[in-house]
Design a protein around this motif. Structure first.
Motif, PDB file in Angstrom:
ATOM      1  N   LEU A 258       0.827  -1.206   0.000  1.00  0.00           N
ATOM      2  CA  LEU A 258       0.000   0.000   0.000  1.00  0.00           C
ATOM      3  C   LEU A 258       0.863   1.259   0.000  1.00  0.00           C
ATOM      4  O   LEU A 258       0.540   2.242  -0.683  1.00  0.00           O
ATOM      5  N   ARG A 259       1.969   1.247   0.738  1.00  0.00           N
ATOM      6  CA  ARG A 259       2.878   2.394   0.706  1.00  0.00           C
ATOM      7  C   ARG A 259       3.397   2.623  -0.710  1.00  0.00           C
ATOM      8  O   ARG A 259       3.424   3.755  -1.198  1.00  0.00           O
ATOM      9  N   LEU A 260       3.802   1.549  -1.383  1.00  0.00           N
ATOM     10  CA  LEU A 260       4.301   1.679  -2.748  1.00  0.00           C
ATOM     11  C   LEU A 260       3.240   2.244  -3.677  1.00  0.00           C
ATOM     12  O   LEU A 260       3.511   3.160  -4.471  1.00  0.00           O
ATOM     13  N   MET A 261       2.034   1.739  -3.572  1.00  0.00           N
ATOM     14  CA  MET A 261       0.968   2.186  -4.471  1.00  0.00           C
ATOM     15  C   MET A 261       0.545   3.621  -4.190  1.00  0.00           C
ATOM     16  O   MET A 261       0.050   4.316  -5.089  1.00  0.00           O
ATOM     17  N   LEU A 262       0.753   4.088  -2.961  1.00  0.00           N
ATOM     18  CA  LEU A 262       0.381   5.457  -2.606  1.00  0.00           C
ATOM     19  C   LEU A 262       1.494   6.468  -2.867  1.00  0.00           C
ATOM     20  O   LEU A 262       1.240   7.675  -2.870  1.00  0.00           O
ATOM     21  N   VAL A 372      -9.527  -5.554  -1.211  1.00  0.00           N
ATOM     22  CA  VAL A 372     -10.744  -5.162  -0.502  1.00  0.00           C
ATOM     23  C   VAL A 372     -10.644  -3.715  -0.030  1.00  0.00           C
ATOM     24  O   VAL A 372     -11.603  -2.939  -0.137  1.00  0.00           O
ATOM     25  N   LEU A 373      -9.479  -3.316   0.468  1.00  0.00           N
ATOM     26  CA  LEU A 373      -9.321  -1.935   0.925  1.00  0.00           C
ATOM     27  C   LEU A 373      -9.506  -0.953  -0.229  1.00  0.00           C
ATOM     28  O   LEU A 373     -10.197   0.071  -0.082  1.00  0.00           O
ATOM     29  N   LEU A 374      -8.919  -1.238  -1.386  1.00  0.00           N
ATOM     30  CA  LEU A 374      -9.051  -0.330  -2.532  1.00  0.00           C
ATOM     31  C   LEU A 374     -10.459  -0.345  -3.097  1.00  0.00           C
ATOM     32  O   LEU A 374     -10.931   0.673  -3.622  1.00  0.00           O
ATOM     33  N   ASP A 375     -11.165  -1.474  -3.008  1.00  0.00           N
ATOM     34  CA  ASP A 375     -12.560  -1.529  -3.423  1.00  0.00           C
ATOM     35  C   ASP A 375     -13.435  -0.663  -2.527  1.00  0.00           C
ATOM     36  O   ASP A 375     -14.311   0.077  -3.014  1.00  0.00           O
ATOM     37  N   ARG A 376     -13.188  -0.759  -1.233  1.00  0.00           N
ATOM     38  CA  ARG A 376     -14.022  -0.044  -0.261  1.00  0.00           C
ATOM     39  C   ARG A 376     -13.689   1.444  -0.197  1.00  0.00           C
ATOM     40  O   ARG A 376     -14.585   2.279   0.022  1.00  0.00           O
ATOM     41  N   LEU A 377     -12.408   1.783  -0.337  1.00  0.00           N
ATOM     42  CA  LEU A 377     -11.962   3.179  -0.203  1.00  0.00           C
ATOM     43  C   LEU A 377     -11.142   3.568  -1.428  1.00  0.00           C
ATOM     44  O   LEU A 377      -9.918   3.700  -1.377  1.00  0.00           O
ATOM     45  N   PRO A 378     -11.791   3.768  -2.577  1.00  0.00           N
ATOM     46  CA  PRO A 378     -11.060   3.951  -3.836  1.00  0.00           C
ATOM     47  C   PRO A 378     -10.275   5.251  -3.940  1.00  0.00           C
ATOM     48  O   PRO A 378      -9.369   5.344  -4.777  1.00  0.00           O
ATOM     49  N   ASP A 379     -10.585   6.245  -3.101  1.00  0.00           N
ATOM     50  CA  ASP A 379      -9.828   7.506  -3.178  1.00  0.00           C
ATOM     51  C   ASP A 379      -8.818   7.628  -2.035  1.00  0.00           C
ATOM     52  O   ASP A 379      -8.456   8.725  -1.602  1.00  0.00           O
ATOM     53  N   LEU A 380      -8.345   6.492  -1.566  1.00  0.00           N
ATOM     54  CA  LEU A 380      -7.355   6.459  -0.496  1.00  0.00           C
ATOM     55  C   LEU A 380      -6.157   7.330  -0.851  1.00  0.00           C
ATOM     56  O   LEU A 380      -5.644   7.284  -1.973  1.00  0.00           O
ATOM     57  N   VAL A 384       0.078  12.321   5.129  1.00  0.00           N
ATOM     58  CA  VAL A 384       1.329  13.013   5.457  1.00  0.00           C
ATOM     59  C   VAL A 384       2.257  12.921   4.251  1.00  0.00           C
ATOM     60  O   VAL A 384       2.067  12.066   3.380  1.00  0.00           O
ATOM     61  N   PRO A 385       3.275  13.771   4.168  1.00  0.00           N
ATOM     62  CA  PRO A 385       4.260  13.621   3.088  1.00  0.00           C
ATOM     63  C   PRO A 385       4.944  12.258   3.167  1.00  0.00           C
ATOM     64  O   PRO A 385       5.196  11.739   4.258  1.00  0.00           O
ATOM     65  N   ALA A 386       5.241  11.699   2.013  1.00  0.00           N
ATOM     66  CA  ALA A 386       5.873  10.377   1.973  1.00  0.00           C
ATOM     67  C   ALA A 386       7.183  10.357   2.761  1.00  0.00           C
ATOM     68  O   ALA A 386       7.539   9.333   3.363  1.00  0.00           O
ATOM     69  N   ALA A 387       7.885  11.483   2.770  1.00  0.00           N
ATOM     70  CA  ALA A 387       9.171  11.555   3.470  1.00  0.00           C
ATOM     71  C   ALA A 387       9.013  11.418   4.982  1.00  0.00           C
ATOM     72  O   ALA A 387       9.983  11.115   5.679  1.00  0.00           O
ATOM     73  N   ASP A 388       7.818  11.630   5.501  1.00  0.00           N
ATOM     74  CA  ASP A 388       7.584  11.543   6.941  1.00  0.00           C
ATOM     75  C   ASP A 388       7.279  10.118   7.408  1.00  0.00           C
ATOM     76  O   ASP A 388       7.204   9.865   8.614  1.00  0.00           O
TER      77      ASP A 388
END
Length: 417
Positions: A258-262, A372-380, A384-388
Motif C-alpha cells: 500500500l505504501r508503494l501504491m500510494l 478489498v481496501l481499494l474496493d471499499r476506499l477507492p480515493d485512499l 502526510v508527506p511520503a518523506a515523513d
C-alpha cells in the motif's frame, strides 16, 4: 603492526547489525556494505556477538543450496557459551528449539511434508472468504471517519485473524497474539515475553485439538504427525513457527504494498481503478522492499571459504535476503519494474525455504487485504508527506510504523458486501 590498506574488505571492522539506517535507507546501506566489505560482511549482533551477513546474490544462493555445508543445526554454533544472560535474539536463534527450523535431513523433509499437507487442505475459496470477511470487519471500524492508520488498524490485525481461523485458534485470541508476535520477531526487550505468550497460546490450542479435533490446520497436523512419528509438542513448535512466519511478514507485505501504491508514480495512476496493478505492486515489494530483510541463519559445518572470506566451523551465517535482492550483479537497473520475475529471495531458497503452500496462503491474504481496501476506499490517499513515513527499528523485518491515510467517508457494510 602493518597498517591495512584503505578500504580493504579483509581488514574492515565488523558492522553492528542495528542502527537507524536499517529503517531509513537500507538500499544504500547494503550497497555501502557490499562496496566496503564484499559479498560477505562481518557483523555483530546484540551483546557484541559475531556473525557473517551474506549480501551477495550468488553467495546467498550457494549458502541456501548447500544444506550440508551450511546447516540449520544450531547446536554447531561456536558462540553458545559466550551469549549474555537474557539475550534478546534467543527467540530467533535457539539452541534447544525442536521446531522445523532447526531440524535437518530426512526428519526435516518429513516434518515439512506434515506442514505442507496440512496447509494444502485449506480450501482457497474459503481462505479468501475469511480474508474478505475480516477485512470488511476491520474497515467497517474506520470507514465512516475519513481517516485512519492502515498499519495499526488494518494490516497488523488482518493476517493473524485469518491464520487463527484456519489454524483453529479462537478469534478472540487474535489481538493479544498480534502484540506478542511483533514483540518476539523484533528481537528487543520484550522478545522473551512475546515468545512466552505465543507459546502458551499454541500449546493450549494443540491440547484442545488433541481432545477435540476439527476441520483446521492444527487438527490435520496432529493427525499427520502421529502417522509420521512426531509428537504433539513437535506440532506445537511448528505451529509457533508458522504463526510467526505467517503473520508479521504478511502484515508488512500488505503495508509495504500500500505504501508503494500510494507513493510511487508508477502505481498511483492506477490506484483507484485497478486490481490489475495489485499483483505487480506486491511482486515489486518482494524485490525492493521485502518484509523479511535478514534471516538467522545457517552454521558452517566445517572450515570453508565464502565470498573470499574464511568462515570457521560453527560460525553463524545470516541470510541477507533484501541485500541479495538488490545485488547489482542480478539487478543491473533497479529503476526498471521486475514484472513477474520471481527470482527474489524473499521466501528463502533451498531445502529450508518457505513451503510453497505457505507462500500461497500469505499471498491470498495479502492480495485480498489490498484489493478489498481499494474496493471499499477507492480515493485512499496519504495523510502526510511520503518523506515523513517511518519504519520499525528492526534489521530483521521491514515494515511501516504507521501509514496514515485519508479518504471519503463511506457507510459500514455491517457484515454485508
Amino acid at each position: 603492526m602493518t597498517t591495512p590498506p584503505p578500504g580493504c574488505p579483509a581488514h574492515a571492522p565488523a558492522v553492528p547489525l542495528s542502527g537507524p539506517r536499517f529503517q531509513t535507507d537500507p538500499t544504500t546501506l547494503y550497497r555501502d556494505l557490499r562496496r566496503e566489505h564484499g559479498p560477505v560482511v562481518p557483523v555483530t549482533l546484540p551483546g557484541d556477538v559475531p556473525a557473517w551477513l551474506v549480501v551477495g546474490y550468488r553467495e546467498l544462493h550457494q549458502v541456501t543450496t548447500d544444506a550440508a555445508l551450511f546447516t540449520r543445526d544450531s547446536t554447531r554454533w561456536n558462540q553458545w557459551d559466550k551469549l549474555p544472560e537474557g539475550w534478546p535474539l534467543a527467540p530467533m536463534i535457539s539452541r534447544e528449539q525442536p521446531s522445523i527450523l532447526y531440524t535437518v535431513g530426512p526428519r526435516h523433509q518429513a516434518r515439512a511434508a506434515v506442514i505442507s499437507d496440512a496447509l494444502e487442505a485449506i480450501d482457497p475459496f474459503e481462505l479468501r472468504r475469511y480474508a474478505e470477511e475480516f477485512a470488511d470487519g476491520l474497515i467497517d471500524q474506520f470507514c465512516t471517519t475519513g481517516e485512519t492508520d492502515i498499519i495499526s488498524r488494518y494490516a497488523m490485525l488482518l493476517p493473524v485473524r485469518v491464520l487463527a481461523k484456519v489454524y483453529g485458534v479462537p478469534d478472540e485470541h487474535g489481538p493479544d497474539l498480534v502484540s506478542a508476535l511483533v514483540d518476539m520477531v523484533d528481537g528487543r526487550e520484550r522478545a522473551l515475553a512475546g515468545q512466552s505468550h505465543v507459546q502458551q497460546t499454541i500449546l493450549a490450542l494443540v491440547a484442545e485439538k488433541a481432545q477435540h479435533p476439527g476441520p483446521d490446520v492444527a487438527s490435520r497436523m496432529l493427525a499427520l504427525a502421529e502417522k509420521s512419528g512426531f509428537t504433539p509438542a513437535d506440532v506445537a513448535f511448528d505451529l509457533m513457527v508458522m504463526a510467526a512466519a505467517g503473520h508479521q511478514p504478511t502484515a508488512d507485505w500488505i503495508g509495504n504494498t500500500l505504501r508503494l501504491m500510494l507513493t510511487d508514480d508508477r502505481f498511483t495512476a492506477s490506484l483507484s481503478g485497478g486490481r490489475h496493478s495489485v499483483a505487480e505492486a506486491m511482486n515489486e515489494v518482494l524485490w525492493e522492499d521485502t518484509p523479511t530483510q535478514n534471516v538467522a541463519g545457517r552454521w558452517a559445518a566445517r572450515d570453508t571459504r565464502l565470498g573470499g572470506r574464511a568462515i570457521a566451523a560453527g560460525d553463524l551465517v545470516l541470510l541477507g535476503l533484501a541485500a541479495a535482492n538488490g545485488d547489482p550483479q542480478v539487478r543491473t537497473d533497479a529503476s526498471v519494474l521486475t514484472g513477474g520475475n520471481n527470482a527474489f529471495f524473499s521466501f528463502g531458497h533451498g531445502e529450508h525455504r518457505c513451503p510453497f503452500t505457505a507462500q500461497e496462503t500469505a499471498e491470498v491474504i495479502a492480495r485480498t487485504a489490498v484489493e478489498v481496501l481499494l474496493d471499499r476506499l477507492p480515493d485512499l490517499d496519504l495523510a502526510v508527506p511520503a518523506a515523513d513515513l517511518t519504519r520499525r527499528p528492526s534489521p530483521w523485518l521491514r515494515g511501516m510504523t504507521a501509514l496514515p491515510v485519508t479518504f471519503t467517508p463511506t457507510p459500514a457494510l455491517g457484515g454485508h458486501r
